[in-house]
Design a protein around this motif. Structure first.
Motif, PDB file in Angstrom:
ATOM      1  N   GLU A  23       0.839  -1.336   0.004  1.00  0.00           N
ATOM      2  CA  GLU A  23      -0.020   0.151  -0.025  1.00  0.00           C
ATOM      3  C   GLU A  23       0.819   1.086  -0.051  1.00  0.00           C
ATOM      4  O   GLU A  23       0.645   2.377  -0.867  1.00  0.00           O
ATOM      5  CB  GLU A  23      -1.013  -0.009   1.215  1.00  0.00           C
ATOM      6  N   LEU A  24       1.813   1.146   0.834  1.00  0.00           N
ATOM      7  CA  LEU A  24       2.847   2.173   0.827  1.00  0.00           C
ATOM      8  C   LEU A  24       3.413   2.333  -0.650  1.00  0.00           C
ATOM      9  O   LEU A  24       3.623   3.785  -1.142  1.00  0.00           O
ATOM     10  CB  LEU A  24       3.814   2.240   1.600  1.00  0.00           C
ATOM     11  N   ARG A  25       3.898   1.391  -1.358  1.00  0.00           N
ATOM     12  CA  ARG A  25       4.342   1.542  -2.472  1.00  0.00           C
ATOM     13  C   ARG A  25       3.433   2.037  -3.854  1.00  0.00           C
ATOM     14  O   ARG A  25       3.823   2.985  -4.225  1.00  0.00           O
ATOM     15  CB  ARG A  25       4.815   0.263  -3.153  1.00  0.00           C
ATOM     16  N   LEU A  27       0.871   4.159  -2.870  1.00  0.00           N
ATOM     17  CA  LEU A  27       0.771   5.676  -2.359  1.00  0.00           C
ATOM     18  C   LEU A  27       1.946   6.445  -2.828  1.00  0.00           C
ATOM     19  O   LEU A  27       1.657   7.467  -3.573  1.00  0.00           O
ATOM     20  CB  LEU A  27       0.736   5.766  -0.695  1.00  0.00           C
ATOM     21  N   LEU A  28       3.073   5.954  -2.948  1.00  0.00           N
ATOM     22  CA  LEU A  28       4.087   6.794  -3.254  1.00  0.00           C
ATOM     23  C   LEU A  28       4.200   6.761  -4.798  1.00  0.00           C
ATOM     24  O   LEU A  28       4.516   7.907  -5.393  1.00  0.00           O
ATOM     25  CB  LEU A  28       5.358   6.240  -2.787  1.00  0.00           C
ATOM     26  N   THR A  29       3.953   5.868  -5.541  1.00  0.00           N
ATOM     27  CA  THR A  29       3.847   5.924  -7.017  1.00  0.00           C
ATOM     28  C   THR A  29       2.832   6.734  -7.237  1.00  0.00           C
ATOM     29  O   THR A  29       2.872   7.667  -8.439  1.00  0.00           O
ATOM     30  CB  THR A  29       3.447   4.500  -7.573  1.00  0.00           C
ATOM     31  N   GLU A  30       1.499   6.742  -6.629  1.00  0.00           N
ATOM     32  CA  GLU A  30       0.486   7.479  -7.077  1.00  0.00           C
ATOM     33  C   GLU A  30       0.784   9.191  -6.753  1.00  0.00           C
ATOM     34  O   GLU A  30       0.279  10.221  -7.616  1.00  0.00           O
ATOM     35  CB  GLU A  30      -0.796   7.261  -6.275  1.00  0.00           C
ATOM     36  N   ASP A  31       1.336   9.321  -5.997  1.00  0.00           N
ATOM     37  CA  ASP A  31       2.129  10.785  -5.420  1.00  0.00           C
ATOM     38  C   ASP A  31       3.189  11.266  -6.604  1.00  0.00           C
ATOM     39  O   ASP A  31       3.516  12.382  -6.547  1.00  0.00           O
ATOM     40  CB  ASP A  31       2.491  10.887  -4.118  1.00  0.00           C
ATOM     41  N   GLY A  32       3.641  10.386  -7.475  1.00  0.00           N
ATOM     42  CA  GLY A  32       4.464  10.897  -8.339  1.00  0.00           C
ATOM     43  C   GLY A  32       5.939  10.262  -8.346  1.00  0.00           C
ATOM     44  O   GLY A  32       6.884  10.958  -9.256  1.00  0.00           O
ATOM     45  N   PHE A  33       6.333   9.694  -7.361  1.00  0.00           N
ATOM     46  CA  PHE A  33       7.706   8.881  -7.113  1.00  0.00           C
ATOM     47  C   PHE A  33       7.551   7.994  -8.381  1.00  0.00           C
ATOM     48  O   PHE A  33       6.763   7.195  -8.853  1.00  0.00           O
ATOM     49  CB  PHE A  33       8.070   8.571  -6.031  1.00  0.00           C
ATOM     50  N   ASP A  35       9.768   4.381 -10.044  1.00  0.00           N
ATOM     51  CA  ASP A  35      10.499   3.115  -9.845  1.00  0.00           C
ATOM     52  C   ASP A  35      10.507   3.138  -8.307  1.00  0.00           C
ATOM     53  O   ASP A  35      11.545   2.461  -7.752  1.00  0.00           O
ATOM     54  CB  ASP A  35      12.090   3.547 -10.176  1.00  0.00           C
ATOM     55  N   VAL A  36       9.501   2.871  -7.671  1.00  0.00           N
ATOM     56  CA  VAL A  36       9.065   2.806  -6.109  1.00  0.00           C
ATOM     57  C   VAL A  36       9.398   1.293  -5.904  1.00  0.00           C
ATOM     58  O   VAL A  36       8.630   0.452  -6.486  1.00  0.00           O
ATOM     59  CB  VAL A  36       7.968   3.359  -5.736  1.00  0.00           C
ATOM     60  N   ALA A  37      10.332   0.965  -5.068  1.00  0.00           N
ATOM     61  CA  ALA A  37      10.678  -0.458  -4.588  1.00  0.00           C
ATOM     62  C   ALA A  37      10.583  -0.515  -2.870  1.00  0.00           C
ATOM     63  O   ALA A  37      11.165   0.530  -2.245  1.00  0.00           O
ATOM     64  CB  ALA A  37      11.903  -0.883  -5.115  1.00  0.00           C
ATOM     65  N   ILE A  38      10.337  -1.654  -2.599  1.00  0.00           N
ATOM     66  CA  ILE A  38      10.271  -1.804  -1.047  1.00  0.00           C
ATOM     67  C   ILE A  38      11.165  -3.242  -0.896  1.00  0.00           C
ATOM     68  O   ILE A  38      11.139  -4.098  -1.635  1.00  0.00           O
ATOM     69  CB  ILE A  38       8.909  -2.284  -0.703  1.00  0.00           C
ATOM     70  N   ASN A  44      12.293   0.048   4.194  1.00  0.00           N
ATOM     71  CA  ASN A  44      13.092   0.219   3.227  1.00  0.00           C
ATOM     72  C   ASN A  44      12.616   0.652   1.808  1.00  0.00           C
ATOM     73  O   ASN A  44      12.222  -0.282   1.546  1.00  0.00           O
ATOM     74  CB  ASN A  44      14.413  -0.855   3.077  1.00  0.00           C
ATOM     75  N   VAL A  45      12.509   2.055   1.708  1.00  0.00           N
ATOM     76  CA  VAL A  45      11.865   2.387   0.398  1.00  0.00           C
ATOM     77  C   VAL A  45      12.905   2.803  -0.451  1.00  0.00           C
ATOM     78  O   VAL A  45      13.944   3.754  -0.212  1.00  0.00           O
ATOM     79  CB  VAL A  45      10.788   3.687   0.833  1.00  0.00           C
ATOM     80  N   VAL A  46      12.830   2.572  -1.739  1.00  0.00           N
ATOM     81  CA  VAL A  46      13.968   2.916  -2.857  1.00  0.00           C
ATOM     82  C   VAL A  46      12.963   3.647  -3.909  1.00  0.00           C
ATOM     83  O   VAL A  46      12.152   2.918  -4.261  1.00  0.00           O
ATOM     84  CB  VAL A  46      15.010   1.804  -3.010  1.00  0.00           C
TER      85      VAL A  46
END
Length: 178
Positions: A23-25, A27-33, A35-38, A44-46
């Protein structure tokens, strides 16, 4: 876009501060980040960001507060900074037991008296080294009952800090590579 590792402090350990990583991945992708990886479930968020790594970390904290209602602090490192951490390894023999070898990542430079405070709680078998914004800790008798490891987990360091074992540090180095 800059690639960085955002190290969330104190999540998914026991019943407190639970955050579903998928869900965090999302959320971060939806916000515009990008290549989000956990990596693992321990915070640990990359990701890649058009802004600075510090801006990305603060935005991640804000999104966690908004979505999950948790006030979580983080520490951020770029690939180059993680490469420096691995290259600076002051206790190279410790990596042979990577789960007993930790790096504590600090948001800013530690208090000048930190070395004496750490030495006061370390057992004779334990070793540590303070280099810049990192503290390397070797716990050959285990982390669970180590007073040094407890101190290095962030409490009492007077700065936002979070620890990762050597296996995770080297994995994050790989994951942040462009």
């Amino acid at each position: 876009m800059a690639r960085c590792a955002i190290l969330l402090r104190g999540i998914n350990i026991g019943p407190h501060n639970r955050i579903p990583m998928a869900e965090l991945r999302a959320l971060l992708t939806e916000d515009g980040f990008a290549d989000v990886a956990i990596h693992l479930q321990s915070g640990n968020v990359v990701l890649s960001s058009a802004g600075s790594p510090e801006e990305a970390a603060r935005r991640c904290e804000d999104l966690i507060k908004l979505r999950f209602g948790l006030d979580i602090r983080s520490v951020v490192r770029t690939h180059g900074e993680l490469l420096g951490v691995v290259r600076a390894d002051p206790l190279p023999g410790a990596a042979a037991l990577p789960k007993g070898y930790q790096v504590t990542f600090l948001e800013s430079a530690p208090d000048p008296g930190i070395g004496a405070r750490l030495a006061a709680v370390a057992t004779p078998a334990e070793q540590f080294a303070v280099i810049g914004r990192e503290i390397y800790g070797w716990h050959p008798e285990g982390i669970a009952r180590s007073r040094l490891a407890t101190l290095l987990a962030g409490r009492g360091l007077k700065v936002t800090a979070t620890a990762r074992n050597w296996t995770t540090v080297t994995a994050l180095l790989s994951l942040t590579a462009d």
